[in-house]
Enzyme design. Structure first.
Site, mmCIF file in Angstrom:
data_model
loop_
_atom_site.group_PDB
_atom_site.id
_atom_site.type_symbol
_atom_site.label_atom_id
_atom_site.label_comp_id
_atom_site.label_asym_id
_atom_site.label_seq_id
_atom_site.Cartn_x
_atom_site.Cartn_y
_atom_site.Cartn_z
ATOM 1 N N ARG A 81 0.855 -1.194 0.000
ATOM 2 C CA ARG A 81 0.000 0.000 0.000
ATOM 3 C C ARG A 81 0.890 1.243 0.000
ATOM 4 N NH1 ARG A 81 -4.201 -0.228 4.654
ATOM 5 N NH2 ARG A 81 -5.143 -1.862 3.396
ATOM 6 N N ARG A 150 -2.315 6.475 9.786
ATOM 7 C CA ARG A 150 -2.273 6.066 8.378
ATOM 8 C C ARG A 150 -2.326 7.287 7.458
ATOM 9 N NH1 ARG A 150 -4.423 0.761 7.952
ATOM 10 N NH2 ARG A 150 -3.742 -0.447 9.756
ATOM 11 N N LYS A 214 -4.527 0.694 14.756
ATOM 12 C CA LYS A 214 -4.449 1.686 13.685
ATOM 13 C C LYS A 214 -5.117 2.995 14.100
ATOM 14 C CE LYS A 214 -6.720 -1.136 10.898
ATOM 15 N NZ LYS A 214 -7.545 -1.761 9.840
ATOM 16 N N LYS A 216 -6.635 6.726 12.190
ATOM 17 C CA LYS A 216 -6.921 7.326 10.881
ATOM 18 C C LYS A 216 -7.452 8.748 11.015
ATOM 19 C CE LYS A 216 -8.009 2.876 8.783
ATOM 20 N NZ LYS A 216 -9.038 2.040 8.154
ATOM 21 N N CYS A 435 -15.286 -3.319 -1.231
ATOM 22 C CA CYS A 435 -13.911 -3.537 -0.776
ATOM 23 C C CYS A 435 -13.259 -4.618 -1.644
ATOM 24 C CB CYS A 435 -13.905 -3.972 0.682
ATOM 25 S SG CYS A 435 -14.514 -5.646 0.898
ATOM 26 N N CYS A 441 -7.911 -10.849 0.064
ATOM 27 C CA CYS A 441 -8.041 -10.494 1.475
ATOM 28 C C CYS A 441 -8.208 -11.742 2.340
ATOM 29 C CB CYS A 441 -9.231 -9.561 1.681
ATOM 30 S SG CYS A 441 -9.437 -9.168 3.419
ATOM 31 N N CYS A 480 -16.671 -8.681 4.644
ATOM 32 C CA CYS A 480 -16.680 -9.051 6.068
ATOM 33 C C CYS A 480 -17.045 -7.801 6.850
ATOM 34 C CB CYS A 480 -15.318 -9.628 6.478
ATOM 35 S SG CYS A 480 -14.123 -8.385 6.992
ATOM 36 N N CYS A 484 -14.268 -2.009 5.300
ATOM 37 C CA CYS A 484 -13.273 -1.280 4.501
ATOM 38 C C CYS A 484 -13.881 -0.364 3.439
ATOM 39 C CB CYS A 484 -12.299 -2.264 3.863
ATOM 40 S SG CYS A 484 -11.367 -3.196 5.091
HETATM 41 FE FE1 SRM Z 1 -9.361 -2.240 5.604
HETATM 42 C C1 SRM Z 1 -8.025 -4.884 7.214
HETATM 43 C C2 SRM Z 1 -8.357 -3.445 2.664
HETATM 44 C C3 SRM Z 1 -10.006 0.756 4.226
HETATM 45 C C4 SRM Z 1 -11.205 -1.390 8.358
HETATM 46 N N1 SRM Z 1 -8.312 -3.867 5.045
HETATM 47 C C5 SRM Z 1 -7.810 -4.828 5.872
HETATM 48 C C6 SRM Z 1 -6.914 -5.778 5.093
HETATM 49 C C7 SRM Z 1 -5.532 -5.272 5.171
HETATM 50 C C8 SRM Z 1 -7.041 -7.258 5.489
HETATM 51 C C9 SRM Z 1 -6.085 -7.792 6.535
HETATM 52 O O1 SRM Z 1 -5.921 -7.210 7.606
HETATM 53 O O2 SRM Z 1 -5.548 -8.886 6.262
HETATM 54 C C10 SRM Z 1 -7.506 -5.610 3.673
HETATM 55 C C11 SRM Z 1 -6.563 -5.926 2.510
HETATM 56 C C12 SRM Z 1 -7.355 -6.458 1.355
HETATM 57 C C13 SRM Z 1 -6.578 -6.610 0.112
HETATM 58 O O3 SRM Z 1 -6.444 -7.760 -0.367
HETATM 59 O O4 SRM Z 1 -6.139 -5.629 -0.461
HETATM 60 C C14 SRM Z 1 -8.071 -4.213 3.774
HETATM 61 N N2 SRM Z 1 -9.098 -1.458 3.809
HETATM 62 C C15 SRM Z 1 -8.758 -2.143 2.684
HETATM 63 C C16 SRM Z 1 -8.921 -1.291 1.442
HETATM 64 C C17 SRM Z 1 -7.876 -1.598 0.372
HETATM 65 C C18 SRM Z 1 -10.349 -1.494 0.915
HETATM 66 C C19 SRM Z 1 -10.628 -1.007 -0.467
HETATM 67 O O5 SRM Z 1 -11.352 -1.727 -1.143
HETATM 68 O O6 SRM Z 1 -10.196 0.069 -0.865
HETATM 69 C C20 SRM Z 1 -8.829 0.094 2.076
HETATM 70 C C21 SRM Z 1 -7.405 0.592 2.168
HETATM 71 C C22 SRM Z 1 -7.351 1.952 2.778
HETATM 72 C C23 SRM Z 1 -6.009 2.621 2.710
HETATM 73 O O7 SRM Z 1 -5.606 2.984 1.613
HETATM 74 O O8 SRM Z 1 -5.411 2.831 3.756
HETATM 75 C C24 SRM Z 1 -9.347 -0.182 3.478
HETATM 76 N N3 SRM Z 1 -10.343 -0.575 6.221
HETATM 77 C C25 SRM Z 1 -10.602 0.513 5.444
HETATM 78 C C26 SRM Z 1 -11.611 1.328 6.046
HETATM 79 C C27 SRM Z 1 -12.224 2.581 5.452
HETATM 80 C C28 SRM Z 1 -11.576 3.830 5.969
HETATM 81 O O9 SRM Z 1 -10.601 3.789 6.713
HETATM 82 O O10 SRM Z 1 -12.065 4.886 5.615
HETATM 83 C C29 SRM Z 1 -11.975 0.699 7.230
HETATM 84 C C30 SRM Z 1 -13.098 1.144 8.197
HETATM 85 C C31 SRM Z 1 -12.707 2.271 9.055
HETATM 86 C C32 SRM Z 1 -11.934 1.818 10.253
HETATM 87 O O11 SRM Z 1 -10.721 1.708 10.179
HETATM 88 O O12 SRM Z 1 -12.557 1.544 11.282
HETATM 89 C C33 SRM Z 1 -11.161 -0.477 7.324
HETATM 90 N N4 SRM Z 1 -9.540 -2.974 7.488
HETATM 91 C C34 SRM Z 1 -10.400 -2.522 8.443
HETATM 92 C C35 SRM Z 1 -10.343 -3.396 9.581
HETATM 93 C C36 SRM Z 1 -11.152 -3.247 10.886
HETATM 94 C C37 SRM Z 1 -10.433 -2.421 11.891
HETATM 95 C C38 SRM Z 1 -11.073 -2.448 13.240
HETATM 96 O O13 SRM Z 1 -11.052 -1.434 13.932
HETATM 97 O O14 SRM Z 1 -11.574 -3.500 13.654
HETATM 98 C C39 SRM Z 1 -9.424 -4.425 9.253
HETATM 99 C C40 SRM Z 1 -9.020 -5.625 10.123
HETATM 100 C C41 SRM Z 1 -8.013 -5.284 11.167
HETATM 101 O O15 SRM Z 1 -7.448 -4.192 11.217
HETATM 102 O O16 SRM Z 1 -7.792 -6.170 11.990
HETATM 103 C C42 SRM Z 1 -8.946 -4.132 7.926
HETATM 104 FE FE1 SF4 Z 2 -11.165 -7.735 3.569
HETATM 105 FE FE2 SF4 Z 2 -13.218 -7.402 5.152
HETATM 106 FE FE3 SF4 Z 2 -11.753 -5.316 4.456
HETATM 107 FE FE4 SF4 Z 2 -13.306 -6.435 2.695
HETATM 108 S S1 SF4 Z 2 -13.998 -5.433 4.577
HETATM 109 S S2 SF4 Z 2 -11.147 -5.865 2.371
HETATM 110 S S3 SF4 Z 2 -13.230 -8.554 3.245
HETATM 111 S S4 SF4 Z 2 -11.057 -6.993 5.695
#
Ligand code: SRM
Ligand code: SF4
Length: 566
Positions: A81, A150, A214, A216, A435, A441, A480, A484
């Protein structure tokens, strides 16, 4: 949100805390893991540390079972990323990223929901060289993931007015101010050794164990809430008076991750704490971040985000702690008004006389499709574009700062590659986000990016039949409950439960300031369509003038439906 906040769990530190402590400021045994030629993977602890460097180990889940049958290890590779505050890159950087995607990744670029780029499919053997080369483009991957601040998001149209330019500058300053200082990054990826071997680094803001989770930040410029500002640990809402940026309302405690079946986890919108002047935001951000550093739950990662820290102790406690650390008090919040939270497509002239074109990129996926050479089209544009590229927070792309003279040429290229300025697709599709999910993922429970487009095609038919083809309805899907694609702010939200099964959420507003609620649980496509059809028909018949779909479902009490059935 539950009435009674969940309590922190037992005090034993989460394993990740021990890994950080022992890592010598994020070095761990990453270099040794790279030298191990026996496996394409790295150790679990190094994988965790690699997140701080902006990369995750994944494996192709489409072929996981087959590999296992063949007694082969999973097809391990890495997602990278790239961090670019506010999502702005030059045409040169675009071309370099395009070249790197072909050379080391799977030949695609993925625009994310937080204005970043992702590469998928980078092999361990190429990881160092790829991140090294990304740094040569003057971009980097440090803190794109991990328990740190981030990528700082920001309304991506800075030249729409002077204020947007100023706000973008603040996003860069925030990003720099809160960046980790460890020399490990340059050592590992750039091969730079300190003159004296680095036994200890300085990490003045984070300390050796960084944050519990994390963190943000996003900045919105009303009337646009395109960044979904309240979904972030810290949100800044620009307050503009007489065309001048006078400061920001500050929010804290947003976050979306939750676990199915665990009521102690839930999505939450941040609380607005007050107002500060532009020159105060670095201080405010630092003190919010360090409060979370000191009070966040380091024993339970499901309870470690700032939202739980605040809920456990109360918003007033948090405000007092912040005031104590700042040595001054935030002013009362100022009035603001959001009108929408998706992207506005098409051409817009900036105050500097330059032109900007927002393009629709379905789910942020940039590649050459069989009948749609999107990646080639953008590469060709980059070769003759005199402005920049900006990523939106909704996985779309802005061709920014195009001179008047160059506009016809860009327009012609956009036409010849059939790139979409949002007009060629339905209103539903241009307001959609999904997402990444499967196959990369590791946390995905259901399809998302690969499935939502076809579900939308079916819903488009339904909307057209109801005479709603041009209605802007925000629809989002995730594989899930981690959230995201910020599905809890969609008027129609889908959250994956199992392969082919989703929880359906209804009732968010159109401005990203009210979350939706669970309406149906664990349903497949047939039931999704059967559930939505009567609601859509009802909406056509009984909507009030100008009433958005989400507001209608709330007025009709549909957002309570599931609760009342139980
Ligand atoms: Fe996310 C984890 C993809 C924005 C909440 N997110 C992941 C991971 C890295 C999976 C992992 O931990 O193994 C995913 C990688 C998938 C892949 O194959 O690429 C992933 N998140 C993404 C992206 C690429 C989604 C997309 O389709 O664009 C976004 C990348 C953002 C960036 O450039 O930094 C992405 N993730 C978000 C957002 C939206 C936002 O921040 O505005 C959220 C919800 C807001 C938040 O953070 O609460 C988000 N991602 C999560 C979470 C849940 C965090 C939590 O508090 O529980 C995880 C899981 C974790 O961290 O354990 C996660
Ligand atoms: Fe993966 Fe869940 Fe984030 Fe989708 S919402 S990219 S399935 S961690």
């Amino acid at each position: 949100m539950p009435d009674t906040p969940s309590k922190p769990s037992a005090q034993k530190l989460a394993e990740q805390e021990n890994i950080k402590t022992a890592s010598n400021f994020l070095r761990g045994t990453i270099l040794q893991s790279f030298d191990n030629r026996v496996t394409a993977s790295v150790s679990e602890s190094d994988n965790y540390l690699l997140k701080f460097h902006g990369t995750y180990m994944q494996d192709n889940r489409d072929i996981r079972d087959e590999r296992s049958r063949q007694r082969l290890e999973p097809a391990f590779d890495f997602m990278i990323r790239i961090r670019a505050a506010g999502g702005v890159v030059t045409t040169q950087q675009w071309l370099q990223l395009d070249a790197l995607a072909h050379k080391y990744a799977n030949g695609e670029i993925r625009l994310t929901t937080r204005q970043s780029f992702q590469f998928h499919g980078v092999l361990k053997w190429n990881l160092r060289q790829t991140i090294h080369d990304i740094n040569l483009t003057l971009l980097d991957t440090l803190a794109a993931c991990g328990d740190v601040n981030r990528n700082v998001m920001c309304n991506p149209n800075p030249y729409q007015s002077e204020v947007h330019g100023e706000v973008h500058e603040w996003s860069k300053r925030l990003s720099l101010h809160l960046a980790p200082r460890t020399g490990a990054y340059r050592e590992i990826w750039m091969g730079e050794q300190a003159i004296v071997p680095p036994l200890q680094d300085e990490e003045p803001m984070y300390g050796p164990t960084y944050l519990p989770r994390k963190f943000k930040i996003a900045i919105a410029v009303p009337p646009s809430n395109d960044v979904d500002v309240l979904a972030h640990d810290m949100g800044l809402i620009a307050i503009v008076e007489g065309g001048r940026l006078i400061g920001f309302n500050v929010s804290a405690g947003g976050g979306f991750g939750m676990t199915h079946g665990d009521p102690a986890t839930f999505p939450n919108l941040g609380w607005i704490l007050g107002f500060c002047r532009p020159e105060q935001i670095l201080d405010v951000a630092e003190k919010i971040l360090t409060t979370q550093r000191d009070f966040g739950d380091r024993s339970n990662r499901k309870h470690a985000r700032l939202k739980y820290t605040i809920l456990d102790r109360g918003v007033e406690w948090f405000k007092n702690e912040l005031q104590h650390r700042l040595g001054w008090q935030l002013e009362p919040e100022r009035a603001f008004h959001f009108e929408h939270h998706g992207d506005r497509y098409g051409w817009v002239e900036g105050t500097n006389g330059k032109w900007h074109l927002t393009l629709f990129i379905e789910n942020g996926r940039i590649r050459d499709w069989e009948d749609y050479p999107l990646m080639t089209g953008l590469r060709t544009i980059a070769q003759s574009h005199d402005g920049d590229f900006r990523l939106t927070a909704n996985q779309n792309l802005i061709l920014g700062n195009i001179s008047k003279e160059n506009r016809p040429r860009i327009e012609q290229l956009v036409q010849s590659y059939k790139l979409s300025d949002g007009q060629r697709v339905s209103a539903l599709r241009r307001n959609a986000m999904a997402c990444v999910s499967l196959p990369t993922c590791g946390l995905a429970m259901a399809e998302s990016e690969r499935y939502l487009p076809s579900l939308i095609t079916k819903l488009e038919g339904m909307l057209a039949e109801a005479g709603l083809a041009d209605d802007e309805i925000v629809i989002r899907m995730t594989g899930c409950p981690n959230g995201c694609a910020r599905p809890y702010l969609a008027e129609i939200g889908f959250v994956g439960k199992a392969l082919g099964k989703y929880n359906l959420y209804l009732g968010a507003d159109f401005t990203g300031t009210r979350m939706n609620r669970l309406y149906r649980e664990n349903i497949g496509e047939e039931e999704v369509l059967a559930t939505l059809k009567p609601i859509i028909q009802h909406y056509t018949r009984e909507r009030q003038p100008g009433e958005h779909f989400g507001d209608f479902t709330v007025r009709k009490g549909l957002d309570h439906n599931l609760a009342s059935q139980q």
